[in-house]
Design a protein around this motif. Structure first.
Motif, PDB file in Angstrom:
ATOM      1  N   SER A 293      -4.238  -4.435 -14.282  1.00 15.88           N
ATOM      2  CA  SER A 293      -3.459  -5.522 -13.689  1.00 15.88           C
ATOM      3  C   SER A 293      -2.731  -6.321 -14.764  1.00 15.88           C
ATOM      4  N   ARG A 294      -3.415  -6.595 -15.874  1.00 14.64           N
ATOM      5  CA  ARG A 294      -2.758  -7.316 -16.976  1.00 14.64           C
ATOM      6  C   ARG A 294      -1.602  -6.504 -17.549  1.00 14.64           C
ATOM      7  N   ALA A 295      -1.804  -5.197 -17.637  1.00 16.45           N
ATOM      8  CA  ALA A 295      -0.768  -4.340 -18.223  1.00 16.45           C
ATOM      9  C   ALA A 295       0.439  -4.179 -17.308  1.00 16.45           C
ATOM     10  N   THR A 296       0.299  -4.543 -16.031  1.00 19.18           N
ATOM     11  CA  THR A 296       1.407  -4.423 -15.067  1.00 19.18           C
ATOM     12  C   THR A 296       1.723  -5.768 -14.422  1.00 19.18           C
ATOM     13  N   SER A 297       1.479  -6.843 -15.152  1.00 18.30           N
ATOM     14  CA  SER A 297       1.625  -8.191 -14.585  1.00 18.30           C
ATOM     15  C   SER A 297       3.049  -8.514 -14.151  1.00 18.30           C
ATOM     16  N   ASP A 298       4.030  -7.795 -14.709  1.00 19.60           N
ATOM     17  CA  ASP A 298       5.424  -8.078 -14.367  1.00 19.60           C
ATOM     18  C   ASP A 298       5.955  -7.178 -13.250  1.00 19.60           C
ATOM     19  N   VAL A 299       5.065  -6.395 -12.622  1.00 15.27           N
ATOM     20  CA  VAL A 299       5.484  -5.474 -11.561  1.00 15.27           C
ATOM     21  C   VAL A 299       5.012  -6.017 -10.219  1.00 15.27           C
ATOM     22  N   PRO A 300       5.886  -6.080  -9.201  1.00 16.61           N
ATOM     23  CA  PRO A 300       5.482  -6.626  -7.889  1.00 16.61           C
ATOM     24  C   PRO A 300       4.352  -5.814  -7.252  1.00 16.61           C
ATOM     25  N   ARG A 301       3.394  -6.530  -6.617  1.00 19.15           N
ATOM     26  CA  ARG A 301       2.313  -5.896  -5.885  1.00 19.15           C
ATOM     27  C   ARG A 301       2.737  -5.655  -4.442  1.00 19.15           C
ATOM     28  N   LEU A 308      -6.801   3.809  -1.716  1.00 17.42           N
ATOM     29  CA  LEU A 308      -6.299   3.254  -2.975  1.00 17.42           C
ATOM     30  C   LEU A 308      -6.010   1.769  -2.807  1.00 17.42           C
ATOM     31  N   GLU A 309      -6.595   0.941  -3.677  1.00 15.51           N
ATOM     32  CA  GLU A 309      -6.544  -0.504  -3.501  1.00 15.51           C
ATOM     33  C   GLU A 309      -5.439  -1.186  -4.295  1.00 15.51           C
ATOM     34  N   PHE A 310      -5.052  -0.609  -5.422  1.00 16.91           N
ATOM     35  CA  PHE A 310      -4.115  -1.291  -6.321  1.00 16.91           C
ATOM     36  C   PHE A 310      -2.762  -0.600  -6.253  1.00 16.91           C
ATOM     37  N   CYS A 311      -1.820  -1.224  -5.571  1.00 13.58           N
ATOM     38  CA  CYS A 311      -0.512  -0.600  -5.333  1.00 13.58           C
ATOM     39  C   CYS A 311       0.603  -1.501  -5.846  1.00 13.58           C
ATOM     40  N   LEU A 312       1.672  -0.866  -6.312  1.00 13.32           N
ATOM     41  CA  LEU A 312       2.790  -1.565  -6.928  1.00 13.32           C
ATOM     42  C   LEU A 312       4.103  -1.119  -6.311  1.00 13.32           C
ATOM     43  N   LYS A 313       5.113  -1.959  -6.507  1.00 16.91           N
ATOM     44  CA  LYS A 313       6.483  -1.595  -6.161  1.00 16.91           C
ATOM     45  C   LYS A 313       7.205  -1.300  -7.466  1.00 16.91           C
ATOM     46  N   PRO A 314       7.338  -0.024  -7.797  1.00 17.72           N
ATOM     47  CA  PRO A 314       7.903   0.322  -9.110  1.00 17.72           C
ATOM     48  C   PRO A 314       9.353  -0.145  -9.243  1.00 17.72           C
ATOM     49  N   THR A 315       9.688  -0.640 -10.423  1.00 20.12           N
ATOM     50  CA  THR A 315      11.060  -0.999 -10.751  1.00 20.12           C
ATOM     51  C   THR A 315      11.643   0.088 -11.643  1.00 20.12           C
ATOM     52  N   LYS A 316      12.951   0.012 -11.860  1.00 16.80           N
ATOM     53  CA  LYS A 316      13.595   1.038 -12.685  1.00 16.80           C
ATOM     54  C   LYS A 316      13.048   1.042 -14.109  1.00 16.80           C
ATOM     55  N   SER A 317      12.642  -0.104 -14.602  1.00 21.40           N
ATOM     56  CA  SER A 317      12.152  -0.205 -15.973  1.00 21.40           C
ATOM     57  C   SER A 317      10.633  -0.045 -16.079  1.00 21.40           C
ATOM     58  N   PHE A 318       9.976   0.226 -14.943  1.00 20.85           N
ATOM     59  CA  PHE A 318       8.517   0.291 -14.929  1.00 20.85           C
ATOM     60  C   PHE A 318       8.019   1.501 -15.704  1.00 20.85           C
ATOM     61  N   ARG A 319       7.092   1.245 -16.618  1.00 16.85           N
ATOM     62  CA  ARG A 319       6.426   2.309 -17.359  1.00 16.85           C
ATOM     63  C   ARG A 319       4.933   2.238 -17.042  1.00 16.85           C
ATOM     64  N   GLU A 346       9.077   5.803  -1.717  1.00 16.01           N
ATOM     65  CA  GLU A 346      10.027   5.429  -2.770  1.00 16.01           C
ATOM     66  C   GLU A 346       9.744   4.042  -3.327  1.00 16.01           C
ATOM     67  N   ASP A 347       9.096   3.188  -2.518  1.00 19.57           N
ATOM     68  CA  ASP A 347       8.864   1.808  -2.927  1.00 19.57           C
ATOM     69  C   ASP A 347       7.403   1.494  -3.213  1.00 19.57           C
ATOM     70  N   VAL A 348       6.532   2.471  -3.093  1.00 20.92           N
ATOM     71  CA  VAL A 348       5.101   2.203  -3.273  1.00 20.92           C
ATOM     72  C   VAL A 348       4.471   3.300  -4.130  1.00 20.92           C
ATOM     73  N   ALA A 349       3.757   2.867  -5.176  1.00 13.17           N
ATOM     74  CA  ALA A 349       2.958   3.767  -6.000  1.00 13.17           C
ATOM     75  C   ALA A 349       1.605   3.105  -6.221  1.00 13.17           C
ATOM     76  N   CYS A 350       0.530   3.859  -6.038  1.00 14.75           N
ATOM     77  CA  CYS A 350      -0.820   3.295  -6.126  1.00 14.75           C
ATOM     78  C   CYS A 350      -1.592   3.936  -7.273  1.00 14.75           C
ATOM     79  N   LEU A 351      -2.399   3.128  -7.909  1.00 14.52           N
ATOM     80  CA  LEU A 351      -3.285   3.628  -8.947  1.00 14.52           C
ATOM     81  C   LEU A 351      -4.307   4.560  -8.300  1.00 14.52           C
TER      82      LEU A 351
END
Length: 402
Positions: A293-301, A308-319, A346-351
């Motif tokens: 979570s700290r390593a992806t703090s700038d990525v929208p949840r 899968l509990e931890f999901c993000l909305k990847p941005t173009k710059s997301f690594r 396309e808008d959701v990726a989960c750990l």
């Protein structure tokens, strides 16, 4: 039929007999398919029978619903005693039965999806598998021990799936029944499990060792090796010695004994071909998620997607933060994004890691998703586990035909 092909089909006696007339194969291979109904990987035996791969299964389990009599394994035999030694720990030991006045060995299988135990006759018969030898494209071997299970036990299996092939570190596992004196293969097997990113993608399973031909190279050169360790209370599982887990190069802070076995044999780090995603015990999972979570703090949840509990909305710059399993001997298993994040849309990726809870049997279970598109070698003879980094969608490029 040519003499060499006839010998392939009649490879039914001892290794010494065959070797005098025929150069036996150094390895056997089959194409692996990921099933779309159940989360299983399967390969073909006997030309048209699919068996799912279970690296924690102690022996072969085959559907036997035809009512035909089968050879008896005597209750007092050494083989029957071996089945008791590796009886699934989730199941009670079976009771033997009488068939035609003879005491017939009964063994037990554990069906991991519905978590069912079922006991039936332990027997033996013939199995055929493909070979890379052009003059011997199929090898039949006899007197292979297996558990004969009636249809109800396999009722929820997809059409065409006859049973499971157990590949555990046990005497009656499929890989071990292909070693001397039956065929003389090396005490190892290798897997490249396909993902569902491309429905037509296939994988490969090898028995006996390489070469693992991938294009113009032998993929053995891609492997890093760590030790396989034993748990005397869990004989049907492969275990790795894990020293730590890091996220973006920083090791997460856990108790010194977080990955150790306890006095009951629980804990430890194992691998599973029937667990969809890597599962962490709660105390490990919570610290791991905090670091990620700290390593992806700038990525929208975004909302979670079961399991899968931890999901993000990847941005173009997301690594995707790199996840490393720090193994014994200073070896690191790098979990790249293809094996750590599951694309839901396309808008959701989960750990792709799961909270197993406080009472889970193992500290870490490395699941199917983390093993996909990766070459894995279980060198049981040397107690070594070899792994590559992610190969991308190329498991289907391994040579599985002469």
């Amino acid at each position: 039929m040519e003499k060499s092909v006839l010998l392939c089909l009649l490879l039914l006696s001892s290794y010494s007999y065959v070797s005098a007339r025929y150069d036996p194969p150094k390895s056997l291979v089959s194409t692996v398919t990921k099933n779309s109904i159940l989360p299983i990987f399967s390969f073909t035996l006997n030309a048209n029978e699919e068996y799912f791969i279970h690296i924690g299964g102690p022996y072969i389990v085959r559907s036997c619903n035809d009512g035909l009599p089968r050879p008896i394994v005597p209750c007092g035999s050494a083989t029957c005693a071996l089945t008791r030694r590796v009886n699934p720990h989730q199941c009670p030991p079976p009771n033997n039965t009488i068939i035609n006045t003879r005491c017939a060995c009964q063994a037990t299988a554990f069906e991991p999806f519905q978590r069912l135990c079922n006991s039936n006759q332990f027997t033996y018969g013939d199995f055929a598998i493909s070979s890379l030898n052009p003059s011997c494209p199929s090898v039949t071997f006899s007197n292979v021990y297996y558990l004969c299970i009636p249809k109800p036990f396999l009722s929820d299996f997809p059409p065409g799936v006859f049973g499971l092939v157990g590949l555990a570190p046990t005497p009656l596992a499929a890989w071990n029944q292909l070693t001397r004196p039956r065929l003389g293969l090396g005490k190892k097997f290798a897997l490249c499990l396909p993902s569902d990113e491309r429905p037509t993608n296939k994988g490969a399973i090898f028995f006996g060792g390489g070469p693992y031909t991938l294009g113009n190279i032998d993929a053995r050169s891609m492997l890093s090796y760590t030790r396989l360790i034993k748990n005397p209370r869990r004989l049907n599982n492969y275990f790795l010695r894990l020293k730590g887990i890091s996220v973006n190069g920083e090791t997460i802070l856990l108790a010194p004994n977080a990955f150790d076995f306890d006095v009951k044999g629980d804990g430890g780090v194992t691998l599973s071909s029937v667990t969809p995603f890597t599962t962490l015990r709660s105390d490990i999972y919570k610290v791991f998620i905090e670091a990620f979570s700290r390593a992806t703090s700038d990525v929208p949840r975004v909302n979670s997607t079961t399991p899968l509990e931890f999901c993000l909305k990847p941005t173009k710059s997301f690594r995707v933060p790199q996840i490393d399993l720090e193994l014994a001997d200073g070896i690191t298993w790098k979990m790249l994004s293809a094996n750590s994040m599951k694309k839901i849309s396309e808008d959701v990726a989960c750990l792709a890691f799961v909270n197993g809870g406080d009472a889970v049997a193992n500290a870490v279970v490395i699941g199917m998703y983390q093993m996909e598109n990766t070459l894995l070698e279980f060198d049981v003879g040397r107690s070594a586990f070899g792994f590559s980094s992610s190969l991308g969608l190329v498991c289907g490029d391994f040579q599985t035909r002469p």
